[in-house]
Scaffold this active site. Structure first.
Site, PDB file in Angstrom:
ATOM      1  N   SER A   8      62.820  44.290  15.208  1.00 16.54           N
ATOM      2  CA  SER A   8      61.906  45.051  14.366  1.00 16.54           C
ATOM      3  C   SER A   8      62.548  46.387  14.030  1.00 16.54           C
ATOM      4  O   SER A   8      63.665  46.685  14.450  1.00 16.54           O
ATOM      5  CB  SER A   8      60.579  45.281  15.099  1.00 16.54           C
ATOM      6  N   LYS A   9      61.818  47.207  13.282  1.00 18.10           N
ATOM      7  CA  LYS A   9      62.371  48.498  12.870  1.00 18.10           C
ATOM      8  C   LYS A   9      62.715  49.375  14.066  1.00 18.10           C
ATOM      9  O   LYS A   9      63.675  50.151  14.025  1.00 18.10           O
ATOM     10  CB  LYS A   9      61.387  49.222  11.951  1.00 18.10           C
ATOM     11  N   ARG A  10      61.944  49.257  15.124  1.00 19.83           N
ATOM     12  CA  ARG A  10      62.234  50.100  16.289  1.00 19.83           C
ATOM     13  C   ARG A  10      63.528  49.686  16.987  1.00 19.83           C
ATOM     14  O   ARG A  10      64.091  50.459  17.760  1.00 19.83           O
ATOM     15  CB  ARG A  10      61.063  50.067  17.279  1.00 19.83           C
ATOM     16  N   HIS A  11      64.016  48.480  16.707  1.00 20.82           N
ATOM     17  CA  HIS A  11      65.284  48.022  17.273  1.00 20.82           C
ATOM     18  C   HIS A  11      66.461  48.340  16.341  1.00 20.82           C
ATOM     19  O   HIS A  11      67.614  48.152  16.712  1.00 20.82           O
ATOM     20  CB  HIS A  11      65.272  46.500  17.500  1.00 20.82           C
TER      21      HIS A  11
END
Length: 473
Positions: free
Chosen positions: A242-245
């Site tokens: 995801s974006k946090r990764h």
């Protein structure tokens, strides 16, 4: 000739997973002296945008993934899909279906209630002795492919190995919508056939589509490509990326100061490897690459490893190139480089200490803007006993030969004269001149800063430093 393709949908940016798929397809074609085709699958008219298309093209270009043919656009090939659909209708391999959305949903709900897998029940499929309903007036039908009722589809995936699916598990998929636009599984089949694609390398979320596509190809008498389904990429914690990764646009990495060769190198290592090699050129990657060596398991994206790899490439990058890359960051922050050392000279001094071009630009600020040192840091790191030594050093800097060895020797002599350690002079001097105790070798940075700017900064900051020390006393 081997021909591979990358076929993104312009409904969003080019993300990490798509970029890796493109890279693997590109490398396979390059390794075998083949051709790499770019195709834009733009049939999702509600979500496709020109901005997304341009972002995909720009992302590929920035990475250096070039294509030999294309981009082809599906929306410019509607007549071709219509012609093939009509051929299948004429040959009795497809049929019109008039079932409404409401009918289909009711059918699925009933199947779920019975504990069955939701699937089209073939209500409009012709069969010997079967009486079909009268087509409803004013309804444009979809066209469904007549999936074989018996037998199975087997294909030898280059990554996953042999895969077999019984035709009984497949229903009659829609190949043409009522508006004349093909569905994914039909458009991709015709495109791969027409464009002579020999090897389809794509994400393993398409594994379930492959038997359907093979059935259509066989119905058309078209050659079946070799398939290789690449496992997905997970975050470092094993969760879906995801974006946090870091699952952001490839161009975001450009904006964040990563080098394209570093990102390419890292993407190549996501699920593929060549011994213990961590860092390699794209030439080496093409030479070594084999789809059979792609891992069967999902890869894990680690932002820290990417940053480390980028740092290695930064250290090797040319200083003039880094100066050009850093300039937009400096301009954005309003930093004028004309009143300081040549940016290219500065890059050579700073690139060993940073992981991205953005960090490189941030580290360069202090050489173009004089920031007074924080009072608390002055009191913590500057001993009052060192004040006379710093004043004497400043006076001698006005006449010393302006080169690193001479400056270094002057600092050593000054420390010895006043009975101090080098750190008792070097750290306070950094604070006075740069507002921070963290810089590269002080003699090197002074050489770049220049005599005039060095003395001017000392004169501007010295009263501030004395006031801080006096207030503490």
């Amino acid at each position: 000739m081997i021909r591979t393709r990358f076929a993104p949908s312009p409904t969003g940016y080019l993300h990490i997973g798509g970029a890796r798929t493109a890279l693997f397809s590109w490398a396979y074609a390059r390794k075998h002296g083949g051709q790499f085709v770019l195709r834009i699958e733009d049939t999702d008219q509600e979500r496709s945008t020109l901005e997304s298309e341009q972002a995909i093209l720009d992302g590929l270009s920035w990475l250096g993934i070039d294509w030999d043919e294309g981009p082809h656009y599906q929306m410019r090939r509607l007549d071709r899909y219509k012609a093939v659909a009509e051929q299948l209708l004429a040959e009795g391999k497809a049929y019109p279906c008039y079932a409404s959305k409401e009918e289909l949903e009711a059918m699925r709900e009933a199947q779920r209630a019975r504990g069955e897998k939701p699937r089209y029940d073939g209500r409009w499929r012709p069969a010997p002795g079967k009486m079909l309903p009268e087509p409803p007036a004013g309804v444009t039908p979809v066209i469904r492919f007549m999936t074989p009722l018996a037998g199975e589809v087997t294909f030898d995936d280059l990554i996953k190995g042999p895969i077999t699916v019984a035709n009984g598990e497949l229903d009659d998929l829609v190949i043409m919508r009522g508006d004349g636009i093909p569905t994914y599984n039909f458009g991709v089949v015709i495109d791969d056939w027409d464009m002579g694609i020999t090897h389809v390398i794509r994400g393993d979320d398409h594994v379930n589509n492959t038997p359907r596509q093979i059935n259509i190809l066989k119905a058309l008498g078209a050659p079946v490509p070799v398939y290789a389904h690449v496992p997905m990429i997970l975050g470092h914690d094993g969760e879906r990326l995801s974006k946090r990764h870091g699952a952001v646009s490839v161009l975001q990495y450009q904006e964040d100061g990563y080098l394209p060769e570093a990102l390419l190198n890292y993407l190549a290592r996501l699920g593929w490897g060549h011994g213990d090699a961590e860092k390699f050129s794209m030439g080496e990657f093409v030479e070594w690459f084999d789809v059979a060596n792609v891992s069967h398991s999902p890869a894990r994206f680690d932002q820290g490893k990417l940053a480390w790899l980028n740092q290695q490439y930064l250290k090797e990058a040319g200083n003039a190139r880094l100066a050009d890359l850093a300039r937009p960051f400096l301009d954005k922050q309003g930093v004028e480089t004309g009143a300081g050392p040549a940016p290219a000279d500065l890059m050579g001094l700073l690139k060993e200490r940073v992981a991205t071009v953005e960090e490189l630009a941030d580290a360069a600020h202090i050489y173009y803007r004089h920031a007074l040192p924080p009072v608390e840091e002055v009191r913590e790191k500057l001993d009052a006993a060192a004040l006379p030594a710093l004043e004497k050093l400043a006076a001698d800097l006005a006449t010393v030969a302006w080169e690193a060895p001479a400056i270094n020797q002057l600092m050593k002599d000054t420390a010895k004269t006043f009975g101090l350690k080098m750190g008792q002079i070097g750290i306070p001097l950094r604070l006075v001149l740069f507002g921070t105790a963290q810089t590269p070798s002080i003699d090197a940075v002074l050489t770049l800063l220049g005599r005039k700017r060095t003395l001017a900064r000392f004169a501007a900051a010295w009263p501030h430093v004395l006031a801080a020390i006096e207030q503490q006393a």
